[in-house]
Motif scaffolding. Structure first.
Motif, short mmCIF file in Angstrom:
data_model
loop_
_atom_site.label_atom_id
_atom_site.label_comp_id
_atom_site.label_asym_id
_atom_site.label_seq_id
_atom_site.Cartn_x
_atom_site.Cartn_y
_atom_site.Cartn_z
N ALA A 37 0.99 -1.16 -0.14
CA ALA A 37 -0.15 0.04 -0.01
C ALA A 37 0.85 1.33 0.13
O ALA A 37 0.59 2.21 -0.74
CB ALA A 37 -0.85 -0.14 1.13
N GLY A 38 1.94 1.14 0.69
CA GLY A 38 2.82 2.32 0.59
C GLY A 38 3.47 2.64 -0.62
O GLY A 38 3.52 3.92 -0.95
N THR A 39 4.03 1.64 -1.30
CA THR A 39 4.44 1.69 -2.55
C THR A 39 3.33 2.23 -3.46
O THR A 39 3.69 3.07 -4.42
CB THR A 39 5.07 0.42 -3.05
N ILE A 40 2.25 1.65 -3.63
CA ILE A 40 1.11 2.26 -4.31
C ILE A 40 1.01 3.67 -4.39
O ILE A 40 0.77 4.50 -5.01
CB ILE A 40 -0.26 1.30 -4.34
N ALA A 41 0.86 4.21 -2.86
CA ALA A 41 0.48 5.43 -2.81
C ALA A 41 1.41 6.59 -3.12
O ALA A 41 1.24 7.50 -3.55
CB ALA A 41 0.39 5.61 -1.01
N ILE A 42 2.90 6.20 -2.98
CA ILE A 42 3.95 6.88 -3.48
C ILE A 42 3.87 6.82 -4.96
O ILE A 42 4.29 8.12 -5.61
CB ILE A 42 5.24 6.31 -3.01
N ASP A 103 2.07 -0.88 -18.54
CA ASP A 103 1.82 0.33 -19.12
C ASP A 103 2.22 1.66 -18.37
O ASP A 103 1.59 2.94 -18.51
CB ASP A 103 0.48 0.67 -19.90
N SER A 104 3.12 1.36 -17.22
CA SER A 104 3.42 2.45 -16.26
C SER A 104 4.96 2.93 -16.58
O SER A 104 5.80 2.26 -17.21
CB SER A 104 3.40 1.87 -15.10
N GLU A 105 5.18 3.95 -15.83
CA GLU A 105 6.44 4.44 -15.92
C GLU A 105 7.32 3.86 -14.79
O GLU A 105 8.46 4.32 -14.47
CB GLU A 105 6.33 6.00 -16.20
N LEU A 106 6.98 3.06 -13.89
CA LEU A 106 7.64 2.70 -12.84
C LEU A 106 8.61 1.82 -13.16
O LEU A 106 8.70 1.12 -14.30
CB LEU A 106 6.67 1.74 -12.06
N LEU A 107 9.89 2.02 -12.58
CA LEU A 107 11.11 1.56 -12.48
C LEU A 107 11.06 0.02 -11.81
O LEU A 107 10.48 0.09 -10.81
CB LEU A 107 12.29 2.18 -12.24
N VAL A 108 11.89 -1.03 -12.38
CA VAL A 108 11.72 -2.20 -11.68
C VAL A 108 12.25 -2.46 -10.33
O VAL A 108 11.91 -3.05 -9.39
CB VAL A 108 12.64 -3.37 -12.49
N GLN A 109 13.34 -1.47 -10.00
CA GLN A 109 13.75 -1.40 -8.70
C GLN A 109 12.85 -0.76 -7.53
O GLN A 109 13.00 -0.76 -6.36
CB GLN A 109 15.18 -0.47 -8.65
N HIS A 110 11.80 -0.11 -8.19
CA HIS A 110 10.77 0.30 -7.20
C HIS A 110 9.48 -0.38 -7.09
O HIS A 110 8.47 -0.33 -6.48
CB HIS A 110 10.41 1.74 -7.70
N TRP A 159 17.76 -0.63 -18.51
CA TRP A 159 17.98 -1.97 -17.89
C TRP A 159 17.98 -2.96 -18.94
O TRP A 159 17.02 -3.09 -19.68
CB TRP A 159 17.25 -2.51 -16.54
N SER A 160 19.05 -3.99 -18.94
CA SER A 160 18.87 -5.21 -19.89
C SER A 160 18.03 -6.10 -19.50
O SER A 160 17.43 -6.25 -18.33
CB SER A 160 20.42 -5.64 -20.19
N ILE A 167 17.14 -8.04 -10.87
CA ILE A 167 16.60 -7.10 -9.75
C ILE A 167 15.11 -7.52 -9.38
O ILE A 167 15.05 -7.54 -8.31
CB ILE A 167 16.44 -5.86 -10.47
N ALA A 168 14.39 -8.22 -10.16
CA ALA A 168 13.07 -8.38 -9.95
C ALA A 168 13.03 -9.51 -9.09
O ALA A 168 12.23 -9.81 -8.09
CB ALA A 168 12.23 -8.73 -11.35
N ALA A 169 14.00 -10.70 -9.38
CA ALA A 169 13.84 -11.77 -8.48
C ALA A 169 14.69 -11.77 -7.29
O ALA A 169 14.77 -12.53 -6.13
CB ALA A 169 14.41 -12.96 -9.43
#
Length: 381
Positions: A37-42, A103-110, A159-160, A167-169
């Motif tokens: 919820a905190g990540t979604i709010a940000i 379809d978002s601009e979110l980066l994988v590290q976030h 990112w490649s 990063i994801a795993a």
């Protein structure tokens, strides 16, 4: 013994530990909710399908809650079949979040989803073997890496494909390794402790005979202390007076009452003669226990009675018959020991007793031990 650490769950080897308490899944569910919820709010304004991310958080939280209900006291041991539902919910939450991020601009590290999936692995840890944890974690790690590549590999991203997958795993892999390592240490350390202390010796015929002789000697000494002075007085006087006859009748009634009580006393009542324990067994159901049950319960009672931290006069055990013919047993303890030391003292005897009775449970808030004895002729589970 170390090899067994791969095939035993922490909850099986140490059911009294804080790590296997029923609130562990709830704690991870709350952490997943806060992180998600905190990540979604940000970052919620970075994508148009934020509601799918919220549904993914709900699925991850539901996975932890399912484990909470599946591992409640008096339920069967948690198995691979029970893990299917929380694993499916974790994968569903991962997929929903992946669709939301495509379809978002979110980066994988976030991305919050790998952390939530790692919480699910940690939730399963206390109730799964090390091998099962590695299997669950490997499955979820691969799924997270694939979903990460689907959502975040694009020409516009820096990112490649390999970097995105790593990063994801990474969060799931770290959670799996940490959980598996911790569970292995808990199981291996507890096995080493149980191998050197608290093992109940097998009952032998010689030991049983010696215990019976000790009880008989105590009974004879107690009776002799009453009768011997009376007989010595008659022998010194050389005659039997009416007062002596009345006193002899009174002594005879007392002796008869003592002998009847001795004959009706169960083995549990004999232990209570040493003090520090109260027994409520109106139907003498303690004598219906088999040798293994008696040995395990006797070892537990003697260990508690010999411990100076057990309060005098507050050890209470009650045996009551049930409608199905079984016997419900409740053992109330009262310790001045801290919770950790109390659990370490009880754990070996708890585990031994667990192999001989049914529905064994421990309530640390009330220091109450409960279990069920099957009806005569009923097979034990």
């Amino acid at each position: 013994m170390r090899g067994d650490a791969w095939r035993v769950t922490p909850q099986q080897i140490d059911p009294l530990s804080w790590f296997t308490r029923p609130l562990v899944p709830v704690a991870f569910a709350m952490l997943a909710l806060v992180v998600g919820a905190g990540t979604i709010a940000i970052t919620g304004d970075l994508g148009p399908l934020v509601w799918l991310d919220a549904a993914g958080v709900a699925a991850i939280v539901a996975a932890c809650v399912v484990v909470q209900f599946a591992t409640r006291p008096l339920r069967p041991a948690f198995s691979v079949r029970d893990a299917v539902v929380p694993l499916t919910l974790a994968l569903a939450g991962l997929v929903l979040s992946t669709i939301s991020c495509m379809d978002s601009e979110l980066l994988v590290q976030h991305w919050w989803a790998p952390i939530g999936v790692g919480f699910v692995v940690a939730t399963l840890g206390p109730f799964s073997t090390v091998r099962q944890i590695i299997a669950y974690g490997s499955l979820l790690s691969v799924a997270t890496a694939v979903c990460g590549c689907i959502a975040f590999v694009a020409p516009a991203h820096v990112w490649s494909t390999v970097s995105v997958a790593f990063i994801a795993a990474s969060a799931v892999v770290i959670g799996t390794v940490a959980t598996a390592t911790f569970c292995f240490v808990v199981v291996a350390s507890t096995q080493a402790l149980l191998a050197g202390a608290g093992t109940v010796p097998p009952a032998s015929h010689a030991a049983s005979e010696e215990a019976a002789r000790r009880v008989e000697r105590r009974t004879l000494a107690r009776l002799g202390n009453r009768v011997a002075p009376f007989l010595e007085g008659i022998a010194d006087a050389g005659e039997v007076t009416p007062t002596d006859r009345a006193l002899a009748g009174q002594l005879a009634r007392q002796l008869r009452s003592d002998l009847v009580s001795q004959a009706n006393r169960t083995w549990l009542d004999s232990i209570a003669l040493f003090g520090r324990i109260y027994v409520v067994d109106p139907d003498s159901r303690a004598d219906r226990m088999n040798a293994a049950q008696r040995t395990a319960l006797r070892a537990l009672l003697l260990a508690v009675m010999d411990n100076p931290a057990a309060t005098v006069g507050t050890l209470f055990i009650e045996l009551r018959g049930e409608n199905d013919g079984s016997t419900a047993v409740a053992l109330s303890l009262d310790f001045s020991l801290p919770e950790g030391r109390r659990a370490m003292m009880l754990a070996p005897y708890y585990l031994t007793l667990q192999t001989t009775v049914q529905s064994l449970s421990w309530d640390p808030s009330r220091d109450l031990l409960r279990f069920q004895l099957p009806a005569q002729g009923e097979p034990e589970e």
